[in-house]
Each structure stands twice: as structure tokens, then as C-alpha cells.
Design an enzyme around this catalytic site. Structure first.
Site, PDB file in Angstrom:
ATOM      1  N   GLU A 230     -13.195 -36.428  37.930  1.00 37.50           N
ATOM      2  CA  GLU A 230     -14.541 -36.439  37.169  1.00 37.50           C
ATOM      3  C   GLU A 230     -15.269 -37.990  37.922  1.00 37.50           C
ATOM      4  O   GLU A 230     -16.674 -37.715  38.060  1.00 37.50           O
ATOM      5  CB  GLU A 230     -14.566 -36.805  35.638  1.00 37.50           C
TER       6      GLU A 230
ATOM      7  N   HIS B  63     -10.828 -30.590  23.270  1.00 39.29           N
ATOM      8  CA  HIS B  63     -11.605 -29.601  23.847  1.00 39.29           C
ATOM      9  C   HIS B  63     -12.610 -29.285  22.849  1.00 39.29           C
ATOM     10  O   HIS B  63     -13.158 -28.215  22.366  1.00 39.29           O
ATOM     11  CB  HIS B  63     -10.813 -28.381  24.139  1.00 39.29           C
TER      12      HIS B  63
HETATM   13  C1  LIG Z   1      -9.417 -35.182  33.261  1.00 37.74           C
HETATM   14  C2  LIG Z   1      -9.388 -33.530  32.877  1.00 37.74           C
HETATM   15  N1  LIG Z   1     -10.351 -32.909  33.873  1.00 37.74           N
HETATM   16  C3  LIG Z   1     -10.202 -31.560  33.541  1.00 37.74           C
HETATM   17  C4  LIG Z   1      -9.274 -30.778  32.756  1.00 37.74           C
HETATM   18  C5  LIG Z   1      -9.320 -29.416  32.599  1.00 37.74           C
HETATM   19  N2  LIG Z   1      -8.213 -28.982  33.284  1.00 37.74           N
HETATM   20  C6  LIG Z   1      -7.048 -28.751  32.590  1.00 37.74           C
HETATM   21  S1  LIG Z   1      -5.812 -28.144  33.464  1.00 37.74           S
HETATM   22  C7  LIG Z   1      -6.547 -28.357  35.123  1.00 37.74           C
HETATM   23  C8  LIG Z   1      -5.927 -28.199  36.195  1.00 37.74           C
HETATM   24  C9  LIG Z   1      -4.806 -28.818  36.422  1.00 37.74           C
HETATM   25  O1  LIG Z   1      -4.238 -28.575  37.395  1.00 37.74           O
HETATM   26  P1  LIG Z   1      -2.762 -29.150  37.769  1.00 37.74           P
HETATM   27  O2  LIG Z   1      -2.808 -30.698  37.643  1.00 37.74           O
HETATM   28  O3  LIG Z   1      -2.628 -28.920  39.369  1.00 37.74           O
HETATM   29  O4  LIG Z   1      -1.573 -28.669  36.923  1.00 37.74           O
HETATM   30  P2  LIG Z   1      -1.245 -27.169  36.528  1.00 37.74           P
HETATM   31  O5  LIG Z   1      -2.006 -26.620  35.495  1.00 37.74           O
HETATM   32  O6  LIG Z   1      -1.286 -26.472  37.785  1.00 37.74           O
HETATM   33  O7  LIG Z   1       0.111 -27.289  36.106  1.00 37.74           O
HETATM   34  C10 LIG Z   1      -7.881 -28.852  34.389  1.00 37.74           C
HETATM   35  C11 LIG Z   1      -8.795 -29.099  35.499  1.00 37.74           C
HETATM   36  C12 LIG Z   1      -8.613 -31.689  32.064  1.00 37.74           C
HETATM   37  N3  LIG Z   1      -7.544 -31.276  31.348  1.00 37.74           N
HETATM   38  N4  LIG Z   1      -8.615 -33.040  32.169  1.00 37.74           N
END
Ligand SMILES: Cc1ncc(C[n+]2csc(CCOP(=O)(O)OP(=O)(O)O)c2C)c(N)n1
Lengths: 324, 372
Positions: free
Chosen positions: A60, A129
Site C-alpha cells: 500500500e 475487514h
Molecule cells: C496489508 C494488506 N494488504 C492487502 C491485503 C489483502 N490481501 C489478503 S491476502 C492477499 C494476498 C497475499 O498473498 P501472499 O502473501 O502471496 O500469500 P498467500 O495468500 O498466497 O498465501 C492480499 C492482497 C492484506 N490482507 N493486507
């Protein structure tokens, strides 16, 4: 006019802005091919290409920082923060940078940009959320804070925000994304920022609200009307800078005020409205201002319906100030 | 795919070609059963979510070996700072499916008192599985701070923090790695590179050759491991854990794997994941790979899977039924635990909520559907 959901109206607003102005760029996490986790940006990459609507890495701070740079250099970035709860890594960029560039550079550098983000509870999203963080941002001179509550306003205010010369935080009530529908003009139009909307006329109690609390206030007002208490409901829709004159006028008309928001009470937006009334028009008031708000706790999950102000709580406050 | 070849132990055939895994039959069986338990929990939650009984779940299919292999390298006295996709680590160390189901239902028995979304577990026994936060990356520097505390007390505890490929773009990843490098803290950073951060593929997340290489800039070793190979994950994480325990400082492990389901139950991966990619990884299922190894070692025969999986499904199913029958948390839990002592203003707000419920009835609950 088409009948759209609030979500479709946002999508339509983005498309309209991108068609009218080639310098409008849309980006954020998952906004590209997936169309955003709520589908607010659906179809944009397809229509405008992946240079103008694209996914970013998961940062962000990066999203808002890059948006500032684009804005400084002639683009009109409209970035998305997936949930308002995740905006805090960008807090520094928003509060220290975007909001202060104009002032600190004597007007040489400016940040005409929009940060869109869904906020608020009602989806069983628990602590992260569901939050309503508007108060943090309304405490930031140089930033504008906008919250629509109808499809018509969502599109019109979004187009006005994108055209605005200053940075705008555009908070979208996610609980209303698909639950409200309304007529939305086709093509370009705008709803001017810093103007109020009278939702319902009434002479007994004034209810100030915004976002997802507007339909709750309307429900409460209908029940109050059945008991002979007609409420004037005002949707603030631009929280900062606020149409203070309009607020005071609406408060004076009834002399009895209820303010509603989902965010915690302490130092919440309702405190500002209440202070404004106390400072300026106390002599018109028949009752103390009542605030109906989230509790001063983190946002719970299973019991979120107790945390969120509902028609039951709002009606109770209306009856209280009316009977005072 | 990147140029760096991941370390692997179990070949597709199941052979381990002279690698010494050093695990007893009992340990191997526990790893196997835990992977099946993860899958059973996953399958059950998916069904519960689809039938509207719970609001949300996070699929773990395909990443079981990463979690179980990594957890198996830890002692019960070590700490885990997990992400939301890591509950296999808790199961490995003896957290009960029932305790997890209480969280999925957010009921009165939930260790977090129904305050968090499903899959945001918090356990302090039998291992420290620290309360999961939704904001990505925030837990990473926290693991480093906890490790510093252990260093100050001269304890030999190791701290494992796990995150996704997307997590490496967060501020927390970079500050956490930097601090750990400077302090030589006993931390293992486990990046589970499962191909996507929601819909964002690795190529759009970083321009570097994978994620392990980022370790170099922070002055620590970075290792790439085949995340669908339980023994390889166990070996690589095990080495990192032992190095940390002996004062050798942190390691970044990148486990390459693939998320076979959606990001969450609200996600439709067919919108962005090419079919061929799913087919490629379907052939590399970590549980089947481990079975081939077990079979070669003489520890597994046809029929074992069905029998054990059924057993796991029974356990998880019973847990779900019990959790469903458990009451919601009491209204007062909204107001407790904000501070150690409840301030007067919160007491007043709580009282007002009870009074209103008494006068006007309860607030009505929504449908509990989570749209993401
Ligand atoms: C700071 C933040 N930004 C956005 C989100 C929304 N979000 C939740 S999971 C995710 C993707 C995460 O991907 P990754 O770190 O690769 O983990 P995975 O879900 O693939 O295990 C996002 C963008 C969040 N939870 N926290």
C-alpha cells in the site's frame, strides 16, 4: 438512466473518467484481470489496456507513493486500497505527503489523485475487514474525504473527486455495494464535493449520517414517523471539508440532533458535529446531541451486529432527543 | 519459473537417492497423517462454507508439505508467527481440530472469543502459534522482536515466521529481514511461494530471480526448496532452525509450491489462473509424492490413504458438529480484553448495550456471508 448497484456505479464512474481523460490511471492489488476483489474495476484492463489499469505488488505504501509521483508528473491516478483496514502502511504517504505537498511547496507541487477503498462492517469481516477509519483522515488538513451512500452519488462524487485538484480519499461503504440500487445517469456528470444531501424531510429531529448508516437511519426514521416523529435526514457525503453552514442550518431547523457512524465514538466524526453545534448554535438546541456509534472496542466478528448501529439503536436515540 | 533450482529430496518416483532424512517411522507417520488432517480440515471447511454454515475459509490444498515439513523442524518450545494459510503447523504440534473449528464458527469456545474472522487462529499451547492478523507482513518484524527477547534471556528458542510471496512486498518483510540480519536473531523466515498473491502472479510481484535471493541484501543465507517435497522442506528448515539455535543468525527459506484452490472461499481462481498451470501442479501433489516415498520405504500400502483420510474426516466432522452446537460468545465479550482493566467509558457503553437489548430486543445478525 440505468439502474445500477453502488458497485456498478463506481465501475461506471471509473470507465467514464478513463474515457473522458486519457491521463486517468487505475491500479492496486488485484484490480487488473481479476477486476478487484469486489469487482469494482471489472472490465477496465480489457477496455483500456494493462498500462492504464493494472495490478501492483502487495504494498500500500508503494501504491500510494507511486500515485503521488504520477500526480506530481501530470497523471490522474485513481488507486485502490483493497480494504480500508489495509491502508495503514500508506498512512505516511497519505498524511505526510499527499496531503501536504501543495502547502509545503508553496503550490508548486500538487497531488490531484484519488484513493478508493471499501470501508465499514456488515460482512462478518472481523477486526480487519470492517473498520471505519474516516476520523484518522478527517484529521488531516490537505486531504478531502468523501463517502457516497447511493449509486447516483457514488458515480457523481467519484467523477468530481477525480476532477478535483487535491487528493481525495474516497471511502466506499462495502455493505451497500450490492444491497442498494438506484438510477444513475449515463456518461459524464458530477456531484459537487462539500455539499450535503437531504435524504428525508422532517421537522422534529435532525439525523446526520453517511455511508452505510444512511439506510439504517432511513429505516429508523420510518419507524419514528409512525410514532409521529418526523426526522430530517442529512447525508453528509463529503466529510472533509464539510459544508458546515449546511450542517448548522439543518441542526437549527429541529433543535434536536442525532449523529450516526459505525466508527468508534471517542474522537469520532460525531464529536466534531457535536462541538460545531455547541460552539455555534447552542441557543437553538432543545436537547443535547446524541451520538449513535460503534463501541470503543476493536471491531468484533460474530457479534458485529451488536457493534454496528442499527435502526433499533438509532430509533432509541431519536426518541431520546425528541422526548428530552 | 526461475533459474535457481530448488533443493529436493523425494524424487517424483518416490526415491530419495541416498539422502538421509533422519526421521523415525513414527515421525514420518505423524507428518503423513497431519497432511491428511490438513486436507480433511480444508475439504470440510469448503463444504461448510458452500452450505452457508461458516462464512469463510482459506484453502490449503497443495501446500500441506510446506507447512507440515516446516513445523516438523520445530520444538514445542519454539514459536510460530504464522500467516492465515498455516494451520497445518498448528495441527502438527497437536492443536485439536475441535479448537480450530470453534474459531471457524466464532463461538463461545473459540480461543479468540469469536472476535476474529475464521482461520485467524491464536494458540498458546501446545506450541506458541501467535494470533494471526489479516494485514499482510505485520507479524514478520514481531517475530524478530520476540527472538531478540529470547536472545537477551540466553534461551535457545527459535522463531519461525511464515508468509506468502506477496508478503515479501510488505514493509514488515523488509524491516523484519533487516533487523534480524543486524541482530543475528534466531529467526527462520519462511516464504511460501505458492504462485499467486490472490490474483497477482510471482512475475508481477518481484523482478528478482525468486524470493530467496533477497536474503543476500540483508546479510543472511537464502535457500530455495521444493515446497511439495516434505522431506526437503524439513531438511532445509531444519538446517536453518539449527543454525539459528546455535547463534548462527537468521535464514530466508523460499518454498516453491502451488495453491491448488482459490485464495479464499470467496475467490474464483479460474478468472486468472491458466488451466495448464493447475494441471502441471496437480501432477505434483505433495501428499501423493510423500506416499510414493513411504511406499518405497515399506511404510505405506494401497488403502492406507482412504483409511486415514476417513479417520481424519470423522474427527473433523465431529469437531464441526460440536462447534456448530456451541453457543455464540456472550455480548460482554465485545467489551472485554480491550485493556487489562475495563475503563469507565467502556463499562458505560457495555451497560447501555445490555439495557437496550433488554428494552428493545437483540440486534439481528446478518447472513454472515463474506464476499471476498
Ligand atoms: C496489508 C494488506 N494488504 C492487502 C491485503 C489483502 N490481501 C489478503 S491476502 C492477499 C494476498 C497475499 O498473498 P501472499 O502473501 O502471496 O500469500 P498467500 O495468500 O498466497 O498465501 C492480499 C492482497 C492484506 N490482507 N493486507
Amino acid at each position: 438512466m440505468a439502474t445500477l448497484t453502488l458497485l456498478q456505479a463506481v465501475n461506471d464512474g471509473l470507465k467514464t473518467a478513463m474515457r473522458r481523460d486519457p491521463s486517468v490511471y487505475v491500479f492496486g492489488e488485484d484490480v487488473g484481470p481479476k477486476g478487484g476483489v469486489f469487482l469494482a474495476t471489472e472490465g477496465l484492463t480489457k477496455e483500456f489496456g494493462k498500462n492504464r489499469c493494472f495490478d501492483t505488488p502487495l504494498s500500500e505504501d508503494g501504491i500510494v507513493g507511486a500515485a503521488i509521483g504520477m500526480a506530481l508528473n501530470g497523471l490522474k491516478p485513481v488507486c485502490e486500497i483493497q480494504f480500508q483496514d489495509f491502508i495503514f502502511p500508506a498512512f505516511d504517504q497519505i498524511v505526510s505527503e499527499a496531503a501536504k505537498f501543495r502547502y509545503r511547496s508553496g503550490g508548486q507541487y500538487t497531488c490531484p489523485m484519488v484513493i478508493r477503498t471499501p470501508y465499514g462492517g456488515g460482512i462478518r469481516g472481523g477486526l480487519y475487514h470492517s473498520q471505519s477509519g474516516e476520523a484518522y483522515f478527517c484529521h488531516t488538513p490537505g486531504l478531502k474525504v468523501v463517502i457516497p451512500s447511493t449509486p447516483h452519488d457514488a458515480k457523481g462524487l467519484l467523477l468530481a473527486s477525480i476532477a478535483d485538484p487535491d487528493p481525495v480519499l474516497f471511502l466506499e461503504p462495502k455493505a451497500l455495494y450490492r444491497s442498494v440500487k438506484g438510477e444513475v445517469p449515463e456518461g459524464d456528470y458530477s456531484v459537487p464535493l462539500s455539499t450535503l444531501r437531504t435524504v428525508r424531510e422532517g421537522e422534529r429531529v435532525t439525523v446526520f449520517c453517511y455511508g452505510a448508516m444512511v439506510p439504517q437511519a432511513v429505516k429508523a426514521a420510518e419507524q419514528a414517523a409512525a410514532k409521529g416523529i418526523e426526522c430530517l435526514i442529512v447525508d453528509l457525503r463529503t466529510l472533509y471539508p464539510l459544508d458546515e453552514e449546511g450542517v448548522l442550518e439543518a441542526a437549527k431547523r429541529t433543535g434536536r440532533v442525532v449523529v450516526v457512524h459505525e466508527a468508534p465514538r471517542f474522537c469520532g466524526y460525531g464529536a466534531e458535529i457535536s462541538a460545531m453545534i455547541a460552539e455555534n448554535i447552542i441557543e437553538y438546541m432543545e436537547a443535547p446531541v446524541a451520538r449513535v456509534t460503534g463501541f470503543d472496542t476493536p471491531f468484533p466478528n460474530t457479534l458485529e451486529h451488536h457493534y454496528m448501529p442499527d435502526d433499533r439503536r438509532i430509533l432509541d436515540a431519536i426518541e431520546h432527543v425528541h422526548g428530552f | 519459473m526461475t533459474a535457481t533450482q530448488p533443493i529436493s529430496v523425494i524424487e517424483e518416483s518416490g526415491a530419495i537417492n541416498g539422502h538421509a532424512h533422519g526421521l523415525s517411522k513414527q515421525e514420518l507417520s505423524h507428518c503423513y497423517r497431519t497432511m491428511l488432517l490438513v486436507r480433511a480440515f480444508d475439504d470440510t471447511c469448503l463444504k461448510l462454507q458452500r452450505s452457508g454454515r461458516i462464512g469463510f475459509s482459506i484453502p490449503n490444498k497443495g501446500v500441506e508439505a510446506c507447512q507440515v515439513g516446516a513445523a516438523s523442524a520445530l520444538r514445542k518450545s519454539d514459536w510460530i508467527f504464522p500467516s492465515y494459510r498455516d494451520f497445518g503447523m498448528a495441527l502438527y504440534h497437536g492443536v485439536k481440530p475441535l479448537d480450530m473449528m470453534h474459531n471457524m464458527y466464532g463461538n463461545a469456545q473459540d480461543s479468540a472469543k469469536g472476535r476474529q474472522m475464521p482461520v485467524h487462529f491464536s494458540f498458546d499451547a501446545p506450541i506458541h502459534f501467535v494470533s494471526i492478523s489479516s494485514p499482510i507482513g505485520t507479524h514478520i518484524p514481531q517475530a524478530v522482536g520476540a527472538a531478540y527477547a529470547a536472545m537477551m534471556r540466553k534461551e535457545d528458542t527459535v522463531f519461525l515466521t511464515s508468509f506468502g510471496d506477496g508478503g515479501t512486498s510488505s514493509l514488515g518483510f523488509h524491516s523484519g529481514m533487516n533487523f534480524a540480519g543486524v541482530w543475528k536473531a534466531p529467526v527462520v523466515f519462511l516464504c511460501q511461494n505458492n504462485g499467486y498473491a490472490i490474483s497477482c502472479p510471482t512475475e508481477e510481484q518481484t523482478a528478482s530471480d525468486g524470493y530467496a535471493i533477497k536474503a543476500k541484501a540483508y546479510g543472511m543465507p537464502g535457500v530455495v526448496v521444493d515446497g511439495n517435497d516434505l522431506l526437503a522442506v524439513r531438511k532445509v528448515v531444519g538446517e536453518a532452525v539449527e543454525r539459528a539455535r546455535k547463534g548462527g543468525g537468521p535464514t530466508l527459506v523460499e518454498a516453491r509450491t502451488f495453491r491448488m484452490g482459490g485464495h479464499s472461499t470467496s475467490d474464483d481462481p479460474t478468472r486468472y489462473v491458466p488451466k495448464e498451470l493447475v494441471e502441471y501442479w496437480a501432477k505434483r501433489d505433495p501428499i501423493e509424492r510423500f506416499e510414493r516415498f513411504l511406499a518405497q520405504a515399506g511404510y505405506w500400502k494401497k488403502g492406507d490413504r482412504d483409511r486415514l483420510y476417513d479417520e481424519c474426516m470423522q474427527e473433523v466432522g465431529a469437531a464441526a458438529r460440536a462447534a456448530e452446537e456451541t453457543a455464540r460468545p456472550a455480548l460482554e465479550t465485545v467489551f472485554t480484553d480491550v485493556y487489562a482493566d475495563m475503563p469507565a467509558h467502556l463499562r458505560r457503553q457495555g451497560q447501555a448495550a445490555f439495557d437496550l437489548a433488554a428494552r428493545k430486543g437483540d440486534a439481528s445478525a446478518g447472513d454472515g456471508k463474506f464476499p471476498l
